[in-house]
Design an enzyme around this catalytic site. Sequence first.
Site, PDB file in Angstrom:
ATOM      1  N   CYS A  96      39.538  44.444  43.945  1.00  0.00           N
ATOM      2  CA  CYS A  96      40.194  43.334  43.604  1.00  0.00           C
ATOM      3  C   CYS A  96      41.613  43.493  44.110  1.00  0.00           C
ATOM      4  O   CYS A  96      42.246  42.714  44.867  1.00  0.00           O
ATOM      5  CB  CYS A  96      40.367  43.306  42.024  1.00  0.00           C
ATOM      6  SG  CYS A  96      38.838  42.849  41.297  1.00  0.00           S
ATOM      7  N   HIS A 152      46.236  40.283  38.525  1.00  0.00           N
ATOM      8  CA  HIS A 152      45.743  41.709  38.911  1.00  0.00           C
ATOM      9  C   HIS A 152      46.614  42.332  39.979  1.00  0.00           C
ATOM     10  O   HIS A 152      46.180  43.147  40.763  1.00  0.00           O
ATOM     11  CB  HIS A 152      44.479  41.760  39.250  1.00  0.00           C
ATOM     12  CG  HIS A 152      43.720  42.981  38.897  1.00  0.00           C
ATOM     13  ND1 HIS A 152      42.358  43.440  39.299  1.00  0.00           N
ATOM     14  CD2 HIS A 152      44.109  44.097  38.286  1.00  0.00           C
ATOM     15  CE1 HIS A 152      42.107  44.679  38.995  1.00  0.00           C
ATOM     16  NE2 HIS A 152      43.198  44.956  38.138  1.00  0.00           N
TER      17      HIS A 152
END
Length: 573
Positions: A96, A152
């Site tokens: 990610c 994130h």
Amino acid sequence: MAVYALTGFSLVSLLSFGYLSWDWVKPSLVADVATDPMEKPLPPTFTRPPHIIFILTDDQGYHDIGYHGSDIQTPTLDRLAAEGVKLENYYIQPICTPSRSQLITGRYQIHTGLQHSIIRPRQPNCLPLNQVTLPQKLQEAGYSTHMVGKWHLGFYKKECLPTRRGFDTFLGSLTGNVDYYTYDNCDGPGVCGYDLHEGEDVAWDQSGKYSTFLYAQRVSKILASHSPKEPIFIYVAFQAVHTPLQSPKEYIYRYRSMGNVARRKYAAMVTCMDEAVKNITWALKKYGYYDNSVIVFSTDNGGQTFSGGSNWPLRGRKGTYWEGGVRGIGFVHSPLIKRKRRTSWALVHITDWYPTLVSLARGNLSNVQGLDGYDVWPAISEGKESPRTEILHNIDPLYNHAKYGSLEDGFGIWNTAVQASIRVGEWKLLTGDPGYSDWIPPQTLTNFPGSWWNLERLTDGLRKSVWLFNITADPYERYDLSEQRPDVVRSLLMRLVHYNRTAIPVRYPAENPRAHPDFNGGAWGPWASEEDGEEWEGGREPLKSRNKKKKCKICKLRSFFRKLNTRLMSNRI
């Protein structure tokens, strides 16, 4: 030559079940029939900067889209891709944070210090504040910028938040993994907090709404309140289809015939996301943006195979440097494309979106130094050659060193125990431990004999630390040529040495107990003040059990009623 072993099934058995069908090599499954670009008049040159919608999905596997032969229904994505340009030589990162950081900065992760793992919720770490981000460059070009979905990229202090990094508005989560309804995220036993934010505030009132729907609705509201005469950039980073596997009941019912429960839930989430993209596209048309818009669709990494995802027929999965971890689904849909309805094999990497989109926006790149991305719009729109000829997948000096790697195996110029991967032209090199290396067929059978994820496995790679593939001729990475072509191995190792000299130190601080949601009102969010400066980036030891404080009774009660209300409202399964 590599020796292959099949667990539970023979090769003939796989062919008979259709899991190793020769149809996979037919161009019709990944490419459209060539069309004459002169059949329709070419679109006019841009009269004003286009509206840009960038859609990023989470953990969607290479096989998990209709036009790659999937058993999952994605009619909207299939249509948008068919009418635009499919990118079939498109690369992302295996997890990610690295993909998101490279999209936002246009730089390899070795140049931002994020070359190891992800940014974890309790780490005093974020996207380096000295980096000028993609939305900041678009703001300079006169764009209104909005982010919806998963960030994130760190949040330990307010300067790290999306609204401080170039976005005018933000609705979404700061961490990497939340419940789709309650927005709770646990970073270990007893370390749980709420994670849905509106701007820089906690969005407690949105709990109970399924995130995929919530995010699509927010995009529609943004478009409804903005003027199509003014350029807009919307970054839609869906939480879908990352775990936990949650979906409204009606979508799961469509896949009730799927024997594999994880695959069934995962398929429902993909189709739900596809419908959300349909609603976004409809809003673009309804509010007058579509004719001057560019829609980019991208996955962030390979699919997680033990959570329902599939990268078949590619090797590996999320978190690995095999093609199944780094080769992404990508396409561009736009009325402004000059040569539509085709498949492009131009080499494209996620870092390329930064210069490509800034150039489309008529922004200024002259004052941005050290970009690793290229402007690939001519390759996408006109079918020209890509300016990119190589990709550094990564160099991670902190990842577990391969047991059998050595400087000697790297011709004295590179320690092959170090995890690294690079592609130059048609060649791809991997060193160290590239990660889980099997080929995993679509998991559609209810009960595989033994472990279905071990269905096909190499038996001779246990003592290796160097692999070489001609990725153009062998996209499934079945034939290691490292012993036959030591000259190519040495040449690519030299490129790794070159890149390594430009790398900055890894930013991966220890977790800090001050980040615990219990100390922040029960929610994940910034916890270091501006006065703390950079001292917190050194971090501390992770929170020890003896230092944990009991969760307040009010927090427990609030959490209980929030979850109860969510279950009543969503009627989920």
